[in-house]
Write an enzyme that holds these catalytic residues in place. Structure first.
Site, PDB file in Angstrom:
ATOM      1  N   LYS A 112      80.910 111.482 -40.246  1.00 47.91           N
ATOM      2  CA  LYS A 112      80.403 110.451 -39.324  1.00 47.91           C
ATOM      3  C   LYS A 112      81.483 109.392 -39.182  1.00 47.91           C
ATOM      4  CE  LYS A 112      76.332 109.578 -37.291  1.00 47.91           C
ATOM      5  NZ  LYS A 112      75.247 110.553 -37.090  1.00 47.91           N
TER       6      LYS A 112
HETATM    7  N1  GLU Z   1      75.122 111.945 -33.667  1.00 45.92           N
HETATM    8  C1  GLU Z   1      74.244 113.076 -33.738  1.00 45.92           C
HETATM    9  C2  GLU Z   1      73.592 113.152 -35.100  1.00 45.92           C
HETATM   10  O1  GLU Z   1      73.476 112.178 -35.799  1.00 45.92           O
HETATM   11  C3  GLU Z   1      74.925 114.367 -33.313  1.00 45.92           C
HETATM   12  C4  GLU Z   1      76.064 114.807 -34.162  1.00 45.92           C
HETATM   13  C5  GLU Z   1      76.865 115.970 -33.587  1.00 45.92           C
HETATM   14  O2  GLU Z   1      76.513 116.491 -32.550  1.00 45.92           O
HETATM   15  O3  GLU Z   1      77.862 116.319 -34.219  1.00 45.92           O
HETATM   16  O4  GLU Z   1      73.088 114.152 -35.517  1.00 45.92           O
END
Ligand code: GLU
Length: 426
Positions: A112
């Site tokens: 993240k």
């Molecule tokens: N931001 C989204 C999540 O928290 C999607 C993450 C992604 O597609 O890699 O799951």
């Protein structure tokens, strides 16, 4: 750092995520060596970078990319733009991504990132420079087979295409076409996937439909409250409405609205697109936060930030089931109290995994240079999520534990099997 309530003391979001992990690890008796590895992110990248503002002045920004685990595949997860972003929050969010992919049998790890700023305070040209400069600062810490960002709160498809273009232009000319998969959640024309934009909302729908089948509940009879009406909340509202549910109350950063007989999720989405928030929507009445939390509904969908359902408001909630479309929206103490009162919590790592699952589909389409139809995307997403929900129900029965612990156990068992097979290097 946001501190959350706990009966003993206040804990940070990352501590909360790690506690959830240890609780499940304890129940399933996870190998202690793997437990030690998974309790921390592998890499924590922090970059400080200057960006020229429209005034000509330079401002310094701080960005993060946390790489929690890559046992099952490249690090994967969104990029969050919000003033609340800090190291602790991004560590928690990266950790949850590892469990989501493992639970859904997607060959990705967890990561993240984010930048601590409010995108609403910047022009498009400033945003573009911030995103491009951040991508440049991350350099080879990201890559299509190494670490793959995606949209999250405050970022979107345009953000992703800027990241992709910046990354491609820093790559050797002969390889530029093959690096499209460095990010997912791109616009369709620039290598995105049909169905990615609504994927998280679509996954929330499938998860609640699965629960309705399991509990013999009629989906079309459900009354629903939604917190957050951005990408996730507005897609949840519209999809739920299409399947016959009644949207009763919606809250966001501007306030809350309520319509006891139901509001039009589609018209509300148009209102939010025009005005920037839910307040003053003609199809409902403005209401207080207390009215929102205590609305007469069956289902509460927190689809915004973490730590929204706390000891301070959990007693007001009338809903039978909390469907965690956001990451970490329920504090552990509030969850305990809600479950003790006979409520159900459908956990985030299952409910909101639709985004990362369709990101995986986008990445596959980029690798094969073959677009999929929307039907193919939606059907495959349904198969993946219903499979993960089935495995969670089985684990819940086998271990006699909460649904959250069961979802964690499914994910951890998968990681344990792979660690057993591969061993710990060297
Ligand atoms: N931001 C989204 C999540 O928290 C999607 C993450 C992604 O597609 O890699 O799951």
């Amino acid at each position: 750092m946001t501190l959350v309530d706990s009966p003993e003391k206040q804990v940070s979001l990352h501590e909360q995520a790690v506690r959830q992990f240890h609780e499940a690890a304890e129940i399933m008796d996870l190998n202690p060596d793997y437990r030690a590895i998974l309790a921390h992110p592998k890499n924590e990248v922090i970059v400080n970078f200057p960006v020229r503002m429209d005034t000509g002045e330079y401002r310094s920004f701080r960005g993060y990319r946390i790489q929690h685990n890559n046992l099952l595949g490249p690090y994967k997860g969104g990029i969050r733009f919000s003033p609340h972003v800090d190291l602790d929050e991004v560590k928690a969010l990266a950790t949850w991504m590892t469990w989501k992919s493992a639970l859904c049998d997607v060959p990705f790890g967890g990561g993240k990132g984010g930048i601590a700023f409010d995108p609403r305070e910047h022009s498009q040209s400033e945003l573009e420079r911030i995103v491009r400069r951040f991508t440049h600062a991350l350099g080879s810490n990201i890559g299509p087979d190494h670490d793959i960002p995606a949209p999250d709160l405050g970022s979107n498809a345009q953000t992703m295409v800027w990241m992709m273009d910046t990354y491609a232009n820093s790559t050797a000319a002969a390889n530029r076409q093959s690096v499209k998969g460095v990010v997912t959640g791109k616009p369709i024309e620039s290598g995105g996937s049909l169905g990615r934009e609504k994927a998280t909302g679509q996954g929330v729908l499938f998860s609640l439909q699965h629960w309705c089948d399991e509990t013999n509940t009629d989906f079309s009879g459900l009354r629903v409250a939604i917190q957050g009406y951005g990408n996730v909340g507005s897609n949840v509202g519209r999809l739920f409405e299409v399947y016959g549910a009644t949207i009763v109350s919606v809250a966001d950063h501007t306030g809350a609205v309520i319509a006891p007989d139901g509001l039009s999720a589609f018209e509300l989405a148009d209102h939010v697109a025009e005005t920037g928030g839910v307040v003053d929507f003609a199809g409902a009445t403005n209401c207080s936060a207390d009215d929102f939390w205590s609305a007469d509904v069956d289902v509460l969908v927190p689809g915004a930030l973490e730590n929204q359902i706390t000891l301070a408001n959990v007693d007001q909630i009338q809903a039978r089931v909390i469907v965690e479309a956001a990451n970490g929206p329920t504090t552990p103490a509030a969850e305990e109290q809600f479950l003790a009162g006979g409520g159900e919590v459908l956990p985030d790592i299952l409910v909101n995994a639709g985004g990362v699952v369709v990101s995986y589909f986008e990445w596959l389409q980029n690798k094969s240079a073959q677009p999929w139809t929307l039907d193919v995307v939606d059907n495959k997403l349904r198969d993946v999520l219903l499979g993960a929900a089935d495995r969670t129900v089985v684990a819940k029965g086998n271990h006699g534990c909460s649904r959250r612990n069961a979802a964690y156990i499914v994910a951890l068992e998968k990681l344990e099997r792979v660690y057993d097979q591969r061993g710990i290097f060297p």
